[in-house]
Design an enzyme around this catalytic site. Structure first.
Site, short mmCIF file in Angstrom:
data_model
loop_
_atom_site.label_atom_id
_atom_site.label_comp_id
_atom_site.label_asym_id
_atom_site.label_seq_id
_atom_site.Cartn_x
_atom_site.Cartn_y
_atom_site.Cartn_z
N HIS A 1 -14.28 27.29 3.56
CA HIS A 1 -13.18 26.67 4.33
C HIS A 1 -12.06 26.17 3.41
O HIS A 1 -11.28 25.28 3.78
CB HIS A 1 -13.67 25.44 5.15
CG HIS A 1 -14.57 25.77 6.29
ND1 HIS A 1 -15.58 24.92 6.69
CD2 HIS A 1 -14.61 26.82 7.14
CE1 HIS A 1 -16.22 25.45 7.72
NE2 HIS A 1 -15.65 26.61 8.01
N GLU B 1 -5.04 28.34 8.91
CA GLU B 1 -5.40 29.18 7.76
C GLU B 1 -4.51 30.40 7.66
O GLU B 1 -4.16 30.84 6.56
CB GLU B 1 -6.88 29.59 7.86
CG GLU B 1 -7.82 28.42 7.66
CD GLU B 1 -9.22 28.64 8.20
OE1 GLU B 1 -10.11 28.88 7.41
OE2 GLU B 1 -9.40 28.57 9.43
N ASN C 1 -7.99 39.25 9.05
CA ASN C 1 -9.31 38.65 8.81
C ASN C 1 -10.34 39.64 9.32
O ASN C 1 -10.59 39.70 10.53
CB ASN C 1 -9.39 37.30 9.54
CG ASN C 1 -10.71 36.59 9.30
OD1 ASN C 1 -11.62 37.16 8.70
ND2 ASN C 1 -10.83 35.37 9.77
N ARG D 1 -26.23 26.32 12.43
CA ARG D 1 -26.76 26.26 11.05
C ARG D 1 -27.36 24.89 10.78
O ARG D 1 -26.80 23.87 11.19
CB ARG D 1 -25.63 26.53 10.06
CG ARG D 1 -25.28 27.99 9.94
CD ARG D 1 -24.05 28.19 9.07
NE ARG D 1 -22.91 28.60 9.87
CZ ARG D 1 -21.66 28.65 9.43
NH1 ARG D 1 -21.38 28.34 8.19
NH2 ARG D 1 -20.68 29.02 10.22
N ARG E 1 -7.83 37.50 4.42
CA ARG E 1 -8.81 36.44 4.17
C ARG E 1 -10.02 37.10 3.53
O ARG E 1 -10.58 38.07 4.05
CB ARG E 1 -9.23 35.80 5.49
CG ARG E 1 -10.32 34.81 5.27
CD ARG E 1 -10.88 34.28 6.57
NE ARG E 1 -11.92 33.32 6.28
CZ ARG E 1 -13.05 33.24 6.94
NH1 ARG E 1 -13.31 34.05 7.95
NH2 ARG E 1 -13.94 32.35 6.62
#
Ligand code: AMP
Length: 397
Positions: A181, A385, A7, A242, A91
């Site tokens: 996601h 993941e 990643n 956010r 990823r």
């Protein structure tokens, strides 16, 4: 099969070596401050841990070299040679409408990944750099696979992904809801079907990935049919820093009053908003809970807004799917914060959700946390993941 999962960020690179047969993590770690002063960590069960500063890592290629050196190191390593790594899974944040599933990387795929850069200018270039660094260091013969955050949501129907803007912005500029996601939502949805002992094709699921970044997905028959993040990961729920969804008219008003340009405004929305912005305390839910428990009203408000937001999405997605069989909690907050899960589920009794407070008193383990007679099951499923990326990679390599 042994798969190295990568990643890559702009100055960091997370890695895991997994055995896809046993689903075991053989080793994992992080390269940070690439191009600055290089920090390297490495952990493998039963082996000495590495935590090194000032490692020479001018580019991602040296970072990959450091990872490989640690993996084959006679003392702390877990493989005897690089040849034992069967494939590499990456990823990749954005696959646009080009990639609806994971894909083995070749020259054509690389060209398409470059085309996706304008849609994710902060993330995709780093992912591409990671892929190129692996090719350079490991050679062209090691298969590499790209697994996209957006791919799972490509099954959304136009009614869910189209923005109410002039249609040419979709046709010409690719402005639509993509969702993120996806690898996490796909993993927990599959696990949910396994835990419930039912084929995923028969289930209506609401997956709540609640972490520093949060998103919710409506998964019907194993397919994502709606999700809360949008064109970018800024949309949907209020998050750590956010804003999530807000009235676009606020932007012009605040930019005028505070003399901000659009870059500054967007930076406020990404980095200074959400539960951090409302509470003025922290983006971390543990800090917020502590502050609330000490009587901090704004921390309490921020947490309540988050709970309220999740609850609204659950109601909306149950309506969109015409029902719901199970609600899934995952990621940092979803896996660890029993109080937040309880608060989200409370008041949903009208739609058949009944929690079991004792079963809910658990962290980080797969469990059914609803009461036995709850019509809608509530599940805690730690996300994974990396495993999902490794399994896709093993299948395609
Ligand atoms: P993630 O982005 O999935 O790593 O999730 C990070 C978020 O999970 C942070 O806001 C953490 O505060 C939160 N988190 C982790 N552990 C706990 C916990 N025990 N209780 C509440 N929140 C937690």
């Amino acid at each position: 099969m042994k798969v190295l999962v990568i990643n890559a960020g702009s100055s960091s690179l997370k890695y895991q070596l997994l055995d896809t047969g046993s689903r075991e993590v053989l080793a994992k770690g992080l390269c940070e401050r690439i191009g600055i002063d290089g920090k390297f960590t490495y952990k493998a069960p039963g082996k000495p841990t590495v935590d090194a500063a000032d490692v020479t890592m001018p580019t991602h290629a040296e970072a990959i070299q450091a990872v490989l050196a640690a993996l084959v190191n006679p003392e702390g390593g877990v493989i005897s040679s690089m040849g034992e790594i069967d494939a590499v899974g990456h990823r990749v944040v954005h696959g646009a409408e080009t990639f609806a599933c994971s894909v083995r990387i070749d020259g054509k795929v690389m060209a398409s990944l470059e085309e996706c850069v304008p849609l994710a200018p902060l993330h995709n270039p780093a992912n591409i750099t990671g892929i190129k660094a692996c090719s350079k260091v490991m050679g062209p013969d090691v298969p590499q696979v790209a697994v996209f955050d957006t791919a799972f949501h490509q099954t959304m129907p136009p009614v869910a992904y189209t923005y109410p803007l002039p249609y040419e912005y979709y046709e010409q500029d690719k402005v639509r809801r993509y969702g993120f996601h996806g690898t996490s939502h796909r993993y927990v949805a599959q696990r949910a079907a396994d835990m419930l002992g039912k084929p995923i094709e028969t289930l209506k699921l609401i997956s709540c990935h609640l972490g520093n970044g949060s998103s919710i997905a409506a998964v019907s028959g194993g397919k994502s049919v709606d999700t809360s993040m949008g064109f970018t990961p800024l949309a949907g729920l209020p998050m750590g820093t956010r804003s999530g969804d807000l009235d676009a008219g606020i932007l012009e008003y605040l930019m005028g009053r505070h003399g901000m340009d659009i870059k500054e405004m967007v930076s406020v929305l990404n980095k200074k908003s959400g539960v951090l912005g409302v509470s003025g305390v922290s983006s971390d839910f543990r800090d917020l809970c502590a502050a609330r428990d000490q009587g901090n009203a704004r921390a309490a408000l921020a947490l309540d807004m988050f709970t309220y937001g999740v609850k609204k999405y659950i109601g909306a997605y149950a309506a969109a799917m015409g029902g719901v069989d199970a609600i899934i909690f995952t990621a940092g907050v979803g896996e660890n914060d029993a109080q937040q899960r309880m608060a989200i589920a409370s008041g949903l009794e009208f739609m058949g959700v009944k929690m079991d407070p004792d079963a809910n008193n658990i962290r980080g383990k797969e469990a059914i946390i609803s009461a036995i007679d709850s019509k809608v099951k509530v599940l805690l499923i730690p996300t994974n993941e990396e495993l999902m990326i490794a399994l896709d990679t093993a299948e395609l390599a």
